[in-house]
Design a protein around this motif. Structure first.
Motif, PDB file in Angstrom:
ATOM      1  N   SER A 382       0.856  -1.193   0.000  1.00 24.33           N
ATOM      2  CA  SER A 382       0.000   0.000   0.000  1.00 24.33           C
ATOM      3  C   SER A 382       0.883   1.231   0.000  1.00 24.33           C
ATOM      4  N   ALA A 383       0.276   2.393  -0.175  1.00 15.47           N
ATOM      5  CA  ALA A 383       1.021   3.646  -0.131  1.00 15.47           C
ATOM      6  C   ALA A 383       1.500   3.912   1.297  1.00 15.47           C
ATOM      7  N   PRO A 384       2.678   4.547   1.477  1.00  9.79           N
ATOM      8  CA  PRO A 384       3.166   4.830   2.831  1.00  9.79           C
ATOM      9  C   PRO A 384       2.168   5.596   3.690  1.00  9.79           C
ATOM     10  N   GLY A 385       1.465   6.568   3.090  1.00  8.44           N
ATOM     11  CA  GLY A 385       0.480   7.309   3.865  1.00  8.44           C
ATOM     12  C   GLY A 385      -0.642   6.429   4.364  1.00  8.44           C
ATOM     13  N   THR A 386      -1.040   5.468   3.546  1.00 11.86           N
ATOM     14  CA  THR A 386      -2.079   4.523   3.973  1.00 11.86           C
ATOM     15  C   THR A 386      -1.584   3.658   5.121  1.00 11.86           C
ATOM     16  N   ALA A 387      -0.330   3.198   5.025  1.00 14.02           N
ATOM     17  CA  ALA A 387       0.238   2.374   6.092  1.00 14.02           C
ATOM     18  C   ALA A 387       0.308   3.154   7.407  1.00 14.02           C
ATOM     19  N   ILE A 388       0.668   4.437   7.317  1.00 18.39           N
ATOM     20  CA  ILE A 388       0.726   5.268   8.526  1.00 18.39           C
ATOM     21  C   ILE A 388      -0.676   5.426   9.123  1.00 18.39           C
ATOM     22  N   ALA A 389      -1.658   5.706   8.273  1.00 15.32           N
ATOM     23  CA  ALA A 389      -3.030   5.883   8.753  1.00 15.32           C
ATOM     24  C   ALA A 389      -3.561   4.601   9.396  1.00 15.32           C
ATOM     25  N   LEU A 390      -3.253   3.462   8.799  1.00  9.98           N
ATOM     26  CA  LEU A 390      -3.702   2.194   9.378  1.00  9.98           C
ATOM     27  C   LEU A 390      -3.015   1.923  10.719  1.00  9.98           C
ATOM     28  N   SER A 391      -1.758   2.310  10.839  1.00 10.40           N
ATOM     29  CA  SER A 391      -1.073   2.171  12.134  1.00 10.40           C
ATOM     30  C   SER A 391      -1.749   3.039  13.185  1.00 10.40           C
ATOM     31  N   GLY A 392      -2.129   4.260  12.797  1.00 13.88           N
ATOM     32  CA  GLY A 392      -2.848   5.128  13.720  1.00 13.88           C
ATOM     33  C   GLY A 392      -4.191   4.558  14.116  1.00 13.88           C
ATOM     34  N   ALA A 393      -4.918   3.973  13.139  1.00  8.57           N
ATOM     35  CA  ALA A 393      -6.210   3.363  13.438  1.00  8.57           C
ATOM     36  C   ALA A 393      -6.045   2.199  14.400  1.00  8.57           C
ATOM     37  N   ALA A 394      -4.975   1.402  14.188  1.00  5.10           N
ATOM     38  CA  ALA A 394      -4.709   0.295  15.111  1.00  5.10           C
ATOM     39  C   ALA A 394      -4.435   0.816  16.512  1.00  5.10           C
ATOM     40  N   GLY A 395      -3.725   1.956  16.603  1.00  2.00           N
ATOM     41  CA  GLY A 395      -3.455   2.538  17.915  1.00  2.00           C
ATOM     42  C   GLY A 395      -4.715   2.958  18.637  1.00  2.00           C
ATOM     43  N   VAL A 396      -5.663   3.559  17.912  1.00  2.00           N
ATOM     44  CA  VAL A 396      -6.933   3.968  18.518  1.00  2.00           C
ATOM     45  C   VAL A 396      -7.711   2.744  19.000  1.00  2.00           C
ATOM     46  N   LEU A 397      -7.782   1.716  18.164  1.00  2.00           N
ATOM     47  CA  LEU A 397      -8.517   0.504  18.537  1.00  2.00           C
ATOM     48  C   LEU A 397      -7.884  -0.189  19.747  1.00  2.00           C
ATOM     49  N   VAL A 398      -6.556  -0.226  19.779  1.00  2.13           N
ATOM     50  CA  VAL A 398      -5.861  -0.846  20.911  1.00  2.13           C
ATOM     51  C   VAL A 398      -6.166  -0.087  22.200  1.00  2.13           C
ATOM     52  N   ALA A 399      -6.113   1.251  22.140  1.00  2.76           N
ATOM     53  CA  ALA A 399      -6.397   2.053  23.337  1.00  2.76           C
ATOM     54  C   ALA A 399      -7.811   1.810  23.843  1.00  2.76           C
ATOM     55  N   LEU A 400      -8.773   1.742  22.931  1.00  3.27           N
ATOM     56  CA  LEU A 400     -10.162   1.498  23.341  1.00  3.27           C
ATOM     57  C   LEU A 400     -10.320   0.094  23.905  1.00  3.27           C
TER      58      LEU A 400
END
Length: 429
Positions: A382-400
């Protein structure tokens, strides 16, 4: 519990010694890994081997964390910390002047790195001994801020040494810094007995039953480490706090690992990563200085969520200025850890405190390496920006998902041994 102040923390001589030696350690390690990476690349021309050299300091943490951590509670912390600096000095001298082949250099870094979790665990476990109560949390905050600053200064100094003296000169400078740090620790700290020999800094042997971390004179370090790790992870409260310390930074590491390819491999990546380090320092200072102890605990969940949210915007490809601001805001969320520190100390049996901090650090380092690797694999498809955004989404889900752990609550009964954990906020001295 009365809130401490930074002035009160710095008034403690032992903390000043720990602080100064820690700055030297982090700055020296940044120079060392940068110089080693450049040296390997200069000899091989291989980007892959150069990257492996830069990450070689992280990889041994999982092995040392699994098998050697009991040493942190079985030896004097002053001796362990000074020994760690001397090991680093000898390693850097060999890398600089022994003329080792690349495979031997990597093997040397990996072998000596096996004991890094032990040396760091001894340092981390000594902190609540010299800073009781809320002062311990502020002390951790100051060390985190110092880590960010020392990394930036270390990388800048490393670049200067590389420009004027080459990799060997930079490695020699790190060896000298490590010798100075060893002297600061040896002559600046008073002797403290091993915790396993009689509790937290005490010279008296506890003759009662052995708990989670009780030391048995006949047990080897590996067997003891495995046994105590199992008991710590079986404790529901300790396990939850460990996961809360490991998983959100793992997602952050994944996002940061993709900054270089996101910016096309140009030097601007250093600006974004430096902004992230600065954001982390500001967050640690603001929460540590202005939030009361109970407020810090309440902020753990929203700050952990904040750790992931800004990275979602990278799906829309912001420029370098926007990327720097987003990285700084996201990294400021690392201050969520301040609300967990006192609870972690209170949940862990005092005779296993060194090993518990070592397990926390080993899992954190291993998780960051795994997060970077996973994000890198995602960036291949995937594009690097997409990979970064998905990492951020994983961080939000993990925190919740960790919301129950991140929210402060009343002390709970430890699932592993049926004993009630010490109340949150109780001073440990």
């Amino acid at each position: 519990m009365k809130g401490a102040t930074f002035g009160e923390v710095f008034a403690v001589k032992e903390f000043r010694v720990l602080f100064g030696s820690f700055v030297l350690l982090v700055g020296g390690e940044a120079i060392k890994m940068l110089a080693l990476s450049v040296l390997v690349y200069a000899r091989t021309g291989s980007p892959g081997l150069s990257a492996a050299a830069y990450m070689a300091g992280w990889l041994p943490y999982i092995v040392g964390g699994l098998f050697l951590l009991s040493l942190a509670d079985r030896m004097s912390p002053r001796a362990l910390m000074a020994a760690g600096e001397l090991v680093r000095a000898v390693t850097c001298a060999l890398l600089a002047y022994a003329g080792l082949p690349v495979w031997a250099m990597l093997a040397l870094v990996l072998a000596t790195g096996l004991f890094s979790p032990v040396f760091l665990a001894a340092r981390a476990a000594m902190l609540p001994e010299v800073l009781p109560g809320d002062a311990f949390v502020l002390g951790r905050s100051m060390l985190n801020m110092a880590s960010a600053g020392a990394q930036i200064v270390g990388l800048a100094a490393g670049g200067a040494f590389l420009a004027f003296t080459g990799p060997s000169g930079a490695l020699a400078a790190t060896a000298g810094v490590s010798v100075v740090a060893a002297g600061v620790l040896r002559f600046g700290l008073p002797y403290r007995a091993a915790r396993g020999a009689g509790g937290r800094g005490s010279a008296e042997q506890d003759s009662g039953e052995q708990g989670v971390g009780g030391q048995s004179g006949g047990q080897g370090a590996v067997r003891q480490t495995l046994r105590v790790n199992r008991r710590l992870l079986a404790d529901r409260r300790v396990r939850g706090l460990l996961l809360a310390a490991w998983l959100p930074p793992m997602c952050l590491a994944g996002a940061e690992a993709m900054v270089v390819p996101y910016l096309g491999g140009q030097g601007e990546a250093g600006v974004v990563l430096a902004a992230a380090a600065g954001g982390m320092a500001v967050g640690q200072f603001a929460v540590g200085r202005f939030a009361a102890p109970r407020t810090r605990e309440r902020l753990s969940l929203p700050l952990a969520v904040l750790l992931g949210v800004p990275w979602l915007v990278f799906a829309f490809t912001p420029g370098i200025v926007g990327a720097s601001v987003l990285a700084a805001v996201g990294a400021a969320g690392l201050a969520y850890q301040l609300g967990l520190q006192r609870r972690f100390v209170d949940a862990v049996p005092e005779e296993a405190l060194g090993q518990a901090f070592g397990l926390q650090s080993a899992g954190l380092m291993t998780g960051q390496a795994a997060g970077a690797a996973l994000a890198g694999a995602l960036g291949e498809v995937s594009a690097p920006g997409t990979a970064i955004a998905l990492s951020g989404a994983a961080g939000v889900l993990v925190a919740l998902a960790l919301a129950r752990v991140l929210r402060p609550g009343a002390p709970v009964e430890a699932a592993g041994n049926g004993e009630t954990a010490r109340p949150t906020g109780q001073a440990v001295s």
